[in-house]
Motif scaffolding. Sequence first.
Motif, short mmCIF file in Angstrom:
data_model
loop_
_atom_site.label_atom_id
_atom_site.label_comp_id
_atom_site.label_asym_id
_atom_site.label_seq_id
_atom_site.Cartn_x
_atom_site.Cartn_y
_atom_site.Cartn_z
N GLY A 64 0.08 9.76 -4.12
CA GLY A 64 -0.86 9.13 -3.21
C GLY A 64 -1.59 7.96 -3.86
O GLY A 64 -1.58 7.79 -5.08
N VAL A 65 -2.24 7.16 -3.02
CA VAL A 65 -2.85 5.92 -3.47
C VAL A 65 -4.03 6.17 -4.40
O VAL A 65 -4.25 5.41 -5.37
CB VAL A 65 -3.25 5.05 -2.24
N CYS B 247 0.85 -1.21 0.00
CA CYS B 247 0.00 0.00 0.00
C CYS B 247 0.88 1.25 0.00
O CYS B 247 0.67 2.17 -0.80
CB CYS B 247 -0.94 0.02 1.19
N GLU B 248 1.85 1.28 0.89
CA GLU B 248 2.76 2.43 0.93
C GLU B 248 3.50 2.59 -0.40
O GLU B 248 3.73 3.71 -0.86
CB GLU B 248 3.78 2.24 2.07
N THR B 249 3.87 1.46 -0.99
CA THR B 249 4.63 1.51 -2.24
C THR B 249 3.84 2.20 -3.35
O THR B 249 4.36 3.10 -4.02
CB THR B 249 5.05 0.09 -2.68
N VAL B 250 2.59 1.80 -3.53
CA VAL B 250 1.83 2.45 -4.62
C VAL B 250 1.51 3.90 -4.26
O VAL B 250 1.49 4.77 -5.13
CB VAL B 250 0.56 1.66 -5.02
N HIS B 251 1.30 4.16 -2.98
CA HIS B 251 1.08 5.53 -2.50
C HIS B 251 2.27 6.42 -2.89
O HIS B 251 2.10 7.54 -3.38
CB HIS B 251 0.91 5.48 -0.98
N LEU B 252 3.47 5.90 -2.70
CA LEU B 252 4.69 6.66 -3.00
C LEU B 252 5.03 6.67 -4.49
O LEU B 252 5.80 7.52 -4.95
CB LEU B 252 5.88 6.09 -2.22
N ASN B 253 4.48 5.72 -5.24
CA ASN B 253 4.76 5.67 -6.68
C ASN B 253 3.87 6.61 -7.49
O ASN B 253 3.91 6.61 -8.72
CB ASN B 253 4.61 4.23 -7.20
N ALA B 254 3.06 7.38 -6.82
CA ALA B 254 2.22 8.39 -7.48
C ALA B 254 2.03 9.52 -6.48
O ALA B 254 2.75 9.58 -5.48
CB ALA B 254 0.88 7.77 -7.88
N TYR C 115 -2.64 6.91 -7.71
CA TYR C 115 -2.07 5.69 -8.29
C TYR C 115 -3.14 4.88 -9.01
O TYR C 115 -2.98 4.50 -10.17
CB TYR C 115 -1.39 4.82 -7.21
#
Lengths: 336, 336
Positions: free
Chosen positions: B266-267, B257-264, B270
């Motif tokens: 926010g979630v 969850c944190e990973t996709v949040h940080l890959n955009a 994303y």
Amino acid sequence: MSVVRITQSLVVSINAINMSSENGKGKIAIVGSGLVGSSWATIFASSGYQVQMYDISEQQLVAAKILVEKNLQKLDKHALQRGPILTDEALKLVSTTTSLKEVMTNAVYVQESALEDLNFRIEFYKKLDELAGPNTILASSTSTIPASKFTEGLVNRERCIIVHPVNPPLFLPLTELVPAPWTSQDTVDRSAEIMKSVKQTPVKLKKEVLGFAVNRIQFALLAETWRLVADDVIGVDDIDVVMSAGLGPRYAFNGPCETVHLNAFGVRDYFRRYGNGATTVLNDMGPVPDFSDESVIQKLENDLEKKMAVANIRGYQAEREAKLIEIAKLKKALKF
Amino acid sequence: MSVVRITQSLVVSINAINMSSENGKGKIAIVGSGLVGSSWATIFASSGYQVQMYDISEQQLVAAKILVEKNLQKLDKHALQRGPILTDEALKLVSTTTSLKEVMTNAVYVQESALEDLNFRIEFYKKLDELAGPNTILASSTSTIPASKFTEGLVNRERCIIVHPVNPPLFLPLTELVPAPWTSQDTVDRSAEIMKSVKQTPVKLKKEVLGFAVNRIQFALLAETWRLVADDVIGVDDIDVVMSAGLGPRYAFNGPCETVHLNAFGVRDYFRRYGNGATTVLNDMGPVPDFSDESVIQKLENDLEKKMAVANIRGYQAEREAKLIEIAKLKKALKF
């Protein structure tokens, strides 16, 4: 037979010409100078390549050059530079241009990191194709669009390939190489050699699949995460901890095959013991989730916002980068 | 109403008696003294608990005690002990017995790490149930058998719970707590508190699911890994590198969850950007694999044997442990 040999010799000669430059390394064209393009420019310059960055506006290129300098300094600071040279020297290797023709001239390898938009790409690659030298590799950083979708009709299509990095590329070396059906083995092999020469770790997909390998793995994991949260089996924070305090540290060093191999007396023993159980669990998982379900998005957003507010997302991304730098240093120091 | 209050007071008193011991911490019963049981004994003793290990043979218990000593020394060596005491003092807290009655006497918490066999468990838990004190928690380390399968008819079933660690527990703090439908909230909460008191990181599943959370995530990932290898999309070594050089270092610190949040940004952003793409990729994945397919097993075994021969699997497991120790030290030092 002799004709083939002569042709091969010619190719080798052209290769040699293209690869030559003031410092013996070929010219790399960085097409698109955003975050990903700037990271690529950093990586190539740090390794001693001549780098030219292209973008549509001078202003963007000025910003990109500043970012490259900051990136190089960061690599120096942590002794993670890709070659023997430091920031000042590496920066001298980086030039910029708003002329697509100029950036493509004498480029042995083009790393394109432009818009993730198929229609744009189809038109843009026609231009790159026209301007490409007879041996130039056209590599795309795209994470979502297979090369077959925008290179089919090109003269140089056998030299088109996906070379997809992972964020942040400076501190995560993985790069997946994904051929289109018409990409030549030579293109795959040369791209892999170029990646190795800049200390990116290439993995070669043998054929094109949607999502490539990185996102297939990531999405398989994300789907089950979503279902567990949607079904209220576990909280958002807790499923993150399952990874970060449990499975994740192992995956930082060993992939899924090595992991199961080590979790038993080898991979055969693992599947003999746990194969049936895994099948039962997998059959119990739900269908592909509806990633637009507002109730789940809301739940995720509420919990993530508490610990990583979107208003300060750059700060949290920088925190993640700091952690990845530590892992990169650890792996380098201990030769893991 | 007053009767209830008196009963609660009595429970509190019994609790107090059970929790008291020479050094103020309750007695922990370690039932089953193999690798997992010995790790648990180490963790509890290192935290200052009175620990008694049970097994069916004296010989096994002698071996287990030696292993606990080695484990404690390892924690000391890397400054990763769970409490203020060191090996010599911690070891004094550990006793052994082949009497199930003795180990259960005055135990506030039982950590069972016995055979992963349902029929054995059904019978064995009847004995544990008879011997359990009025407030004793019966926690199982099982990774595969939900508590509902072997605790339904027990008198103390509301104090039965799964407390499942990840290998190697000494250096991976995650512990997933999985209730049966009849497990009381008090049991879940007290188990979580006990885990925190020994620096294991508890995550609470809200209901029982097959595979719990750890193995559901692991199997989702393993299934797509298997399919990619079976379909000859990527080599065994390369799919491992996708994880270890790409996704894995991120997962060592941030979950999915944190990973996709940080890959955009926010979630929400994303899934707005990538949700449709992820759905398309997930729909492209094949069915649950046949984990007994000899051709795939053979491919996996061939490639893994080259780098991690089963004949020396203990050595490779020790190598993995050495890497996990480094991550544990890093997280501790940097408070990640």
